[in-house]
Write an enzyme that holds these catalytic residues in place. Structure first.
Site, PDB file in Angstrom:
ATOM      1  N   ARG A   1      37.107  44.446  41.233  1.00 41.24           N
ATOM      2  CA  ARG A   1      38.411  43.867  40.867  1.00 41.24           C
ATOM      3  C   ARG A   1      38.560  44.003  39.358  1.00 41.24           C
ATOM      4  NH1 ARG A   1      40.481  39.103  39.128  1.00 41.24           N
ATOM      5  NH2 ARG A   1      42.469  38.419  39.990  1.00 41.24           N
TER       6      ARG A   1
ATOM      7  N   LYS B   1      35.986  39.028  31.557  1.00 43.73           N
ATOM      8  CA  LYS B   1      35.574  37.627  31.689  1.00 43.73           C
ATOM      9  C   LYS B   1      34.776  37.124  30.497  1.00 43.73           C
ATOM     10  CE  LYS B   1      36.384  36.883  36.498  1.00 43.73           C
ATOM     11  NZ  LYS B   1      35.896  36.738  37.859  1.00 43.73           N
TER      12      LYS B   1
HETATM   13  C1  7PJ Z   1      38.262  36.804  40.770  1.00 41.79           C
HETATM   14  C2  7PJ Z   1      39.248  36.684  41.731  1.00 41.79           C
HETATM   15  C3  7PJ Z   1      37.008  37.395  41.122  1.00 41.79           C
HETATM   16  C4  7PJ Z   1      37.908  37.670  43.332  1.00 41.79           C
HETATM   17  C5  7PJ Z   1      39.966  35.875  39.875  1.00 41.79           C
HETATM   18  C6  7PJ Z   1      40.123  36.510  36.559  1.00 41.79           C
HETATM   19  C7  7PJ Z   1      40.181  35.158  37.156  1.00 41.79           C
HETATM   20  N1  7PJ Z   1      39.086  37.114  43.009  1.00 41.79           N
HETATM   21  N2  7PJ Z   1      40.309  36.084  41.161  1.00 41.79           N
HETATM   22  N3  7PJ Z   1      36.898  37.804  42.421  1.00 41.79           N
HETATM   23  N4  7PJ Z   1      38.733  36.309  39.590  1.00 41.79           N
HETATM   24  N5  7PJ Z   1      37.705  38.107  44.577  1.00 41.79           N
HETATM   25  O1  7PJ Z   1      40.860  37.422  36.881  1.00 41.79           O
HETATM   26  O2  7PJ Z   1      39.308  36.643  35.628  1.00 41.79           O
HETATM   27  O3  7PJ Z   1      36.056  37.521  40.344  1.00 41.79           O
HETATM   28  S1  7PJ Z   1      41.040  35.116  38.740  1.00 41.79           S
END
Ligand code: 7PJ
Length: 257
Positions: free
Chosen positions: A237, A203
């Site tokens: 994640r 990020k």
């Molecule tokens: C997240 C997500 C996160 C959860 C994305 C990316 C953007 N779902 N979906 N937590 N980020 N739960 O992959 O950087 O931080 S999309």
């Protein structure tokens, strides 16, 4: 939780796995790398991303789910849309990961009617504009209050607590200072009584800290992942499953005696 983006415009690996065969091969690689969960996304929610039609999102996600029917792990779908939730669950998904915490009309019902898990994430504003000067009086209090209210709404809709995880949504309507404050105080979210997920992988706050572009944020992502565990996260994640697993193995060798 290993990320499988089936989008042409995701910020972290934009377009690399847009072709269905490439997405399936990537999913299988993450399984071999030791993922416990796969998170399939057909709509980019990165800051400034263009919206995708519902049919297009379904066309990206459902065939991949069908190809992964026999996969030896639970599969999550990252979506905000109730129809995508329903069709994904029918096609074999067992977890819904919603960056809008089931706020879309019909989303609570779509999850309640199934027997799946759900991850409720906080974001402030919409992806198109959320990074324009987000403001909080106390970011932890606001995010935690929101997630507590969404847990209550989910329970009221018939979703039992043990089906729910929460996520503060790093980078979703937050400055680097907000993200760091949330990480420093992540353990405060555990008092909500459900599993805590954290997504720092690649990020932009890591880019701000290191000065590195997205394809050079692996080491920073691993550092943030380990710090998230240290501060109480149960689910990470991540894009780079094998590398994060190795870092966690060292952590666990030290801490879990
Ligand atoms: C997240 C997500 C996160 C959860 C994305 C990316 C953007 N779902 N979906 N937590 N980020 N739960 O992959 O950087 O931080 S999309």
């Amino acid at each position: 939780m290993g990320v499988v983006n089936v989008t042409p415009d995701s910020f972290s690996d934009g377009g690399r796995f847009f072709n269905p065969d490439a997405a399936l091969a990537h999913a299988r690689k993450l399984v071999a790398d030791g993922a416990d969960i796969l998170d399939i996304g057909g709509e980019s929610t990165r800051p400034g991303a263009a919206p995708v039609s519902e049919d297009e999102e379904l066309g990206r996600v459902v065939p991949l789910l069908k190809s992964l029917r026999d996969a030896p792990l639970p599969i999550s779908v990252d979506t905000r849309r109730p129809r995508v939730m329903r069709e994904a669950l029918a096609a074999g998904a067992s977890l819904i990961n919603d960056v809008e915490a089931l706020e879309a009309p019909g989303a609570l019902e779509a999850v309640a009617l199934a027997d799946c898990g759900v991850c409720l994430m906080h974001k402030k504003g919409d992806p198109a504009t959320m990074q324009r000067d987000p403001q909080y009086a106390d970011v932890v209090a606001e995010v935690k209050g929101y997630l507590a209210a969404r847990i209550a709404a989910a329970e009221q809709a018939g979703i039992a607590r043990d089906r729910i995880a929460i996520d503060p949504g790093f980078g979703f309507g937050k400055t680097p200072a907000h993200n760091l404050e949330l990480l420093r105080r992540l353990d405060e979210f555990r008092s909500l009584g459900v599993a805590v997920a954290a997504g720092w992988s690649r990020k932009s706050t890591l880019g701000v800290i290191t000065g590195k572009p997205v394809e050079q944020r692996l080491a920073a992502s691993i550092a943030a992942a380990l710090l998230s565990v240290q501060h109480g996260a149960h689910i990470l994640r991540v894009h780079d499953v094998a590398e994060t697993r190795d870092a966690l193995a060292v952590w666990q060798a030290l801490c879990e005696r």
